[in-house]
Scaffold this motif. Sequence first.
Motif, PDB file in Angstrom:
ATOM      1  N   PHE A  71       1.093  -1.243   0.030  1.00 43.25           N
ATOM      2  CA  PHE A  71      -0.183  -0.008  -0.105  1.00 43.25           C
ATOM      3  C   PHE A  71       1.140   1.575   0.111  1.00 43.25           C
ATOM      4  CE2 PHE A  71      -3.347  -2.903   1.448  1.00 43.25           C
ATOM      5  CZ  PHE A  71      -4.660  -2.498   1.136  1.00 43.25           C
ATOM      6  N   ALA A  72       1.978   1.162   0.848  1.00 45.32           N
ATOM      7  CA  ALA A  72       2.460   2.645   1.110  1.00 45.32           C
ATOM      8  C   ALA A  72       3.454   2.478  -0.929  1.00 45.32           C
ATOM      9  CB  ALA A  72       3.936   2.028   1.501  1.00 45.32           C
ATOM     10  N   VAL A  73       4.290   1.373  -1.399  1.00 46.95           N
ATOM     11  CA  VAL A  73       4.737   1.815  -2.483  1.00 46.95           C
ATOM     12  C   VAL A  73       3.609   2.859  -4.000  1.00 46.95           C
ATOM     13  CG1 VAL A  73       5.507   0.266  -5.071  1.00 46.95           C
ATOM     14  CG2 VAL A  73       5.888  -0.054  -2.026  1.00 46.95           C
ATOM     15  N   VAL A  90       4.194  -0.287  12.669  1.00 48.31           N
ATOM     16  CA  VAL A  90       5.439  -0.537  11.628  1.00 48.31           C
ATOM     17  C   VAL A  90       6.680   0.458  13.260  1.00 48.31           C
ATOM     18  CG1 VAL A  90       6.558   0.267   9.820  1.00 48.31           C
ATOM     19  CG2 VAL A  90       3.922   0.049  10.101  1.00 48.31           C
ATOM     20  N   ALA A  91       6.627   1.165  12.998  1.00 53.10           N
ATOM     21  CA  ALA A  91       8.540   2.138  13.947  1.00 53.10           C
ATOM     22  C   ALA A  91       8.114   1.077  14.847  1.00 53.10           C
ATOM     23  CB  ALA A  91       7.968   3.875  14.459  1.00 53.10           C
ATOM     24  N   ARG A  92       7.693   0.395  15.963  1.00 54.67           N
ATOM     25  CA  ARG A  92       8.190  -0.783  16.137  1.00 54.67           C
ATOM     26  C   ARG A  92       8.923  -1.959  15.841  1.00 54.67           C
ATOM     27  NH1 ARG A  92       5.105  -5.442  18.666  1.00 54.67           N
ATOM     28  NH2 ARG A  92       3.788  -5.637  16.898  1.00 54.67           N
ATOM     29  N   SER A 108      13.561  -5.324   7.180  1.00 54.43           N
ATOM     30  CA  SER A 108      13.539  -5.219   5.551  1.00 54.43           C
ATOM     31  C   SER A 108      12.019  -3.908   4.998  1.00 54.43           C
ATOM     32  CB  SER A 108      13.606  -6.251   4.300  1.00 54.43           C
ATOM     33  OG  SER A 108      14.916  -6.120   4.559  1.00 54.43           O
ATOM     34  N   ASN A 109      10.866  -4.959   5.172  1.00 59.01           N
ATOM     35  CA  ASN A 109       9.424  -4.780   4.783  1.00 59.01           C
ATOM     36  C   ASN A 109       9.927  -3.162   6.131  1.00 59.01           C
ATOM     37  OD1 ASN A 109       8.623  -6.574   2.995  1.00 59.01           O
ATOM     38  ND2 ASN A 109       8.319  -7.643   4.727  1.00 59.01           N
ATOM     39  N   THR A 110       9.541  -2.718   6.907  1.00 57.86           N
ATOM     40  CA  THR A 110       9.126  -1.874   7.816  1.00 57.86           C
ATOM     41  C   THR A 110      10.540  -0.913   7.085  1.00 57.86           C
ATOM     42  OG1 THR A 110       9.877  -3.649   9.530  1.00 57.86           O
ATOM     43  CG2 THR A 110      10.213  -0.504  10.384  1.00 57.86           C
ATOM     44  N   MET A 111      11.841  -0.244   6.932  1.00 56.23           N
ATOM     45  CA  MET A 111      12.744  -0.151   5.883  1.00 56.23           C
ATOM     46  C   MET A 111      12.231   0.275   4.683  1.00 56.23           C
ATOM     47  SD  MET A 111      15.080   0.728   8.198  1.00 56.23           S
ATOM     48  CE  MET A 111      15.675   1.534   7.397  1.00 56.23           C
ATOM     49  N   ILE A 113       8.478   0.639   4.017  1.00 55.60           N
ATOM     50  CA  ILE A 113       6.907   1.594   4.362  1.00 55.60           C
ATOM     51  C   ILE A 113       7.973   3.059   4.688  1.00 55.60           C
ATOM     52  CG2 ILE A 113       5.318   2.173   6.022  1.00 55.60           C
ATOM     53  CD1 ILE A 113       5.196  -1.030   6.279  1.00 55.60           C
ATOM     54  N   ILE A 114       9.130   2.763   6.275  1.00 56.27           N
ATOM     55  CA  ILE A 114       9.459   3.993   6.570  1.00 56.27           C
ATOM     56  C   ILE A 114      10.499   4.771   5.140  1.00 56.27           C
ATOM     57  CG2 ILE A 114      11.167   5.185   7.324  1.00 56.27           C
ATOM     58  CD1 ILE A 114      10.663   2.866   9.507  1.00 56.27           C
ATOM     59  N   LEU A 115      10.978   4.878   3.854  1.00 56.49           N
ATOM     60  CA  LEU A 115      11.851   4.987   3.146  1.00 56.49           C
ATOM     61  C   LEU A 115      10.548   5.371   2.056  1.00 56.49           C
ATOM     62  CD1 LEU A 115      15.023   5.123   2.210  1.00 56.49           C
ATOM     63  CD2 LEU A 115      15.106   3.491   0.912  1.00 56.49           C
TER      64      LEU A 115
END
Length: 160
Positions: A71-73, A90-92, A108-111, A113-115
């Motif tokens: 969804f973020a992409v 997500v941040a946690r 990897s998935n967390t990064m 989303i954040i990136l």
Amino acid sequence: PGLIMDLVACVSSTQPQETKNLAAIALSWLSGNPNCRRDIFDNRGLDPLVSLLLQPISDISERVLWSISNFAVDSNYQKSVVDSGAIFPVARFISPPVDSATYGSILSNTMKIILILSQNPGYHEALRDAGVVQGLQQCLTNSNKTIAVASQRALSMMGV
């Protein structure tokens, strides 16, 4: 769309957790397809997925993060990811759990989303409020150079 509606209903239901997790896994796989992603969103499937991230870290966390990253992409849903409150859970996942065999893919998935979200200045405040900056700063020394570089890039885009 009928299948997706049923899967979203299952994840949102009072079914046993294992049944909900199986439905979330199916939604996760479907979220990789833009048409299915739209159907998941249209059937209000993002919020139940985000709520699964509030549970203790488990195998389902990896799949749900992958789904949220889909969804973020997609620029059509980035604002919805932020508005859903997904950034806080997500941040946690930036900080490693005591024991998790899937932590590499979780991080990897967390990064991812954040990136992705850090590229939009309109999301910087939400990322900061969720504590992402501190987590990214810890990742600067990660032994995985890809994670360290992604952390540096996200911090840079956020003006930190």
